[in-house]
Design a protein around this motif. Structure first.
Motif, PDB file in Angstrom:
ATOM      1  N   ASP A 155       0.837  -1.200   0.000  1.00 10.33           N
ATOM      2  CA  ASP A 155       0.000   0.000   0.000  1.00 10.33           C
ATOM      3  C   ASP A 155       0.877   1.258   0.000  1.00 10.33           C
ATOM      4  OD1 ASP A 155      -2.349  -1.655   0.383  1.00 10.33           O
ATOM      5  OD2 ASP A 155      -1.707  -1.854   2.455  1.00 10.33           O
ATOM      6  N   ARG A 156       1.924   1.243   0.788  1.00 10.34           N
ATOM      7  CA  ARG A 156       2.833   2.384   0.850  1.00 10.34           C
ATOM      8  C   ARG A 156       3.624   2.531  -0.450  1.00 10.34           C
ATOM      9  NH1 ARG A 156       5.959   1.529   6.370  1.00 10.34           N
ATOM     10  NH2 ARG A 156       5.479  -0.644   5.967  1.00 10.34           N
ATOM     11  N   LEU A 157       4.021   1.389  -1.024  1.00  4.61           N
ATOM     12  CA  LEU A 157       4.703   1.437  -2.317  1.00  4.61           C
ATOM     13  C   LEU A 157       3.794   2.033  -3.386  1.00  4.61           C
ATOM     14  CD1 LEU A 157       6.469  -2.041  -2.271  1.00  4.61           C
ATOM     15  CD2 LEU A 157       7.640   0.150  -2.566  1.00  4.61           C
ATOM     16  N   PHE A 158       2.538   1.573  -3.418  1.00  2.16           N
ATOM     17  CA  PHE A 158       1.593   2.075  -4.417  1.00  2.16           C
ATOM     18  C   PHE A 158       1.360   3.573  -4.229  1.00  2.16           C
ATOM     19  CE2 PHE A 158      -2.776   2.690  -6.093  1.00  2.16           C
ATOM     20  CZ  PHE A 158      -2.530   2.340  -7.416  1.00  2.16           C
ATOM     21  N   TYR A 159       1.283   4.000  -2.984  1.00  2.00           N
ATOM     22  CA  TYR A 159       1.118   5.426  -2.694  1.00  2.00           C
ATOM     23  C   TYR A 159       2.275   6.229  -3.279  1.00  2.00           C
ATOM     24  CZ  TYR A 159       0.728   9.741   0.066  1.00  2.00           C
ATOM     25  OH  TYR A 159       0.623  11.049   0.455  1.00  2.00           O
ATOM     26  N   GLN A 160       3.497   5.734  -3.114  1.00  2.46           N
ATOM     27  CA  GLN A 160       4.660   6.422  -3.662  1.00  2.46           C
ATOM     28  C   GLN A 160       4.658   6.381  -5.192  1.00  2.46           C
ATOM     29  OE1 GLN A 160       7.146   8.266  -2.285  1.00  2.46           O
ATOM     30  NE2 GLN A 160       6.042   8.143  -0.338  1.00  2.46           N
ATOM     31  N   PHE A 161       4.298   5.254  -5.762  1.00  5.60           N
ATOM     32  CA  PHE A 161       4.258   5.131  -7.221  1.00  5.60           C
ATOM     33  C   PHE A 161       3.269   6.127  -7.835  1.00  5.60           C
ATOM     34  CE2 PHE A 161       5.393   0.297  -6.947  1.00  5.60           C
ATOM     35  CZ  PHE A 161       6.663   0.631  -6.545  1.00  5.60           C
ATOM     36  N   GLN A 162       2.183   6.390  -7.116  1.00  2.00           N
ATOM     37  CA  GLN A 162       1.141   7.267  -7.646  1.00  2.00           C
ATOM     38  C   GLN A 162       1.395   8.744  -7.354  1.00  2.00           C
ATOM     39  OE1 GLN A 162      -1.763   6.221  -9.496  1.00  2.00           O
ATOM     40  NE2 GLN A 162      -0.379   4.469  -9.636  1.00  2.00           N
ATOM     41  N   ASN A 163       2.100   9.047  -6.279  1.00  2.00           N
ATOM     42  CA  ASN A 163       2.199  10.433  -5.830  1.00  2.00           C
ATOM     43  C   ASN A 163       3.592  11.051  -5.908  1.00  2.00           C
ATOM     44  OD1 ASN A 163      -0.620  11.091  -4.621  1.00  2.00           O
ATOM     45  ND2 ASN A 163      -0.121   9.099  -3.742  1.00  2.00           N
ATOM     46  N   ASN A 164       4.601  10.217  -5.990  1.00  5.89           N
ATOM     47  CA  ASN A 164       5.964  10.760  -6.043  1.00  5.89           C
ATOM     48  C   ASN A 164       6.327  11.050  -7.496  1.00  5.89           C
ATOM     49  OD1 ASN A 164       8.771  11.237  -5.881  1.00  5.89           O
ATOM     50  ND2 ASN A 164       8.893   9.980  -4.032  1.00  5.89           N
ATOM     51  N   PRO A 165       6.676  12.291  -7.833  1.00 12.06           N
ATOM     52  CA  PRO A 165       6.980  12.648  -9.230  1.00 12.06           C
ATOM     53  C   PRO A 165       8.116  11.836  -9.841  1.00 12.06           C
ATOM     54  CG  PRO A 165       6.703  14.623  -7.891  1.00 12.06           C
ATOM     55  CD  PRO A 165       6.724  13.465  -6.939  1.00 12.06           C
ATOM     56  N   ILE A 166       9.047  11.371  -9.021  1.00 10.80           N
ATOM     57  CA  ILE A 166      10.186  10.625  -9.584  1.00 10.80           C
ATOM     58  C   ILE A 166       9.773   9.244 -10.086  1.00 10.80           C
ATOM     59  CG2 ILE A 166      11.789  11.866  -8.070  1.00 10.80           C
ATOM     60  CD1 ILE A 166      12.136   9.232  -6.515  1.00 10.80           C
TER      61      ILE A 166
END
Length: 260
Positions: A155-166
């Motif tokens: 869930d945390r990985l998916f959050y980063q994949f969706q919200n982190n510009p990099i």
């Protein structure tokens, strides 16, 4: 095309190991010349899900490519190397599978049980940020169309994949059949898929034993790998085979028969 050109580490870990998959992992790595680590480091985790992210963060810089596999993932197509996964990751830094719909009708847009990760700053930052993301923040952001919320690392990985510009254009989500299939997808022979994931809140050893009996394969899901030269010449695997042989002889003696 890529064989022996890349430095590859296959990594697994768990704060409370639940299966015999590490033997399967080690056999696969030995056959292909990959390094293998089952990371038993007692990281300062707040939940069991943190172990994976800590382990990846601390080992990612050790190789050009890191293949993470949960401790309940088994390789089944042992003759196949990782070239086909690296080919799929051209232009990307992380390759991860989606999730099938399970027997309860649940699914997730990604499943972090198996991931191919390039050693680069983008990957390291995404893993590190995921580790430090508040799961309650993710829970508030989560939408029903994202699938089952597991309160864990994916869930945390998916959050980063969706919200982190990099992460933009650096993460590729592929079909679960690629390297994260489930035992219930198998129809005729145990090695229909490259890897099987015995995930969920189940008795891992019992489920693997049931599967191995159903498809007439050993409990490590090695198949013909047991007859390969690397397996036969390894002192570690020789001890495994010898231990099984001695158990068999003891059973014969207890039955009142002499072993041949």
């Amino acid at each position: 095309m890529h064989k022996n050109n890349f430095d590859i580490l296959i990594l697994s870990s768990h704060s409370n190991p639940r299966s015999n998959a590490p033997i399967n992992h080690a056999a696969y790595c030995q056959r292909h010349g990959y390094r293998y680590l089952f990371d038993a480091t007692p990281y300062p985790i707040n939940s069991a899900y943190d172990q994976k992210l800590f382990s990846i963060k601390n080992n990612l810089r050790a190789a050009e490519w890191l293949l993470w596999v949960d401790d309940d993932v088994f390789f089944t197509q042992h003759a196949r190397n990782l070239d086909f996964l690296i080919d799929q990751c051209v232009g990307f830094d992380i390759l991860i599978c989606n999730s099938p719909v399970n027997k309860k009708g649940q699914m997730t847009l990604i499943n972090s049980g198996a991931m191919l990760i390039r050693n680069c700053d983008t990957s390291f930052t995404l893993i590190d940020n995921s580790l430090n993301t508040d799961i309650e923040q993710v829970r508030k952001w989560w939408l029903p169309e994202y699938g089952l919320f597991t309160s864990g690392d994916q869930d945390r990985l998916f959050y980063q994949f969706q919200n982190n510009p990099i992460a933009k254009d650096r993460v590729k989500i592929t079909d679960f059949h690629t390297f994260n299939a489930r035992p219930y997808h198998v129809r005729s022979h145990f090695d229909e898929f490259f890897a099987l994931h015995f995930c969920g809140d189940i008795d891992k050893l019992k489920e693997v034993e049931h599967f191995s009996t159903k498809y007439n394969v050993d409990r490590f899901l090695l198949g013909h790998q047991r007859d390969s030269e690397p397996f036969k010449s390894s002192s570690f695997f020789y001890k495994l085979k010898r231990k099984k042989s001695l158990r068999g002889r003891l059973k014969e003696l207890l039955r009142g028969t002499r072993p041949k």
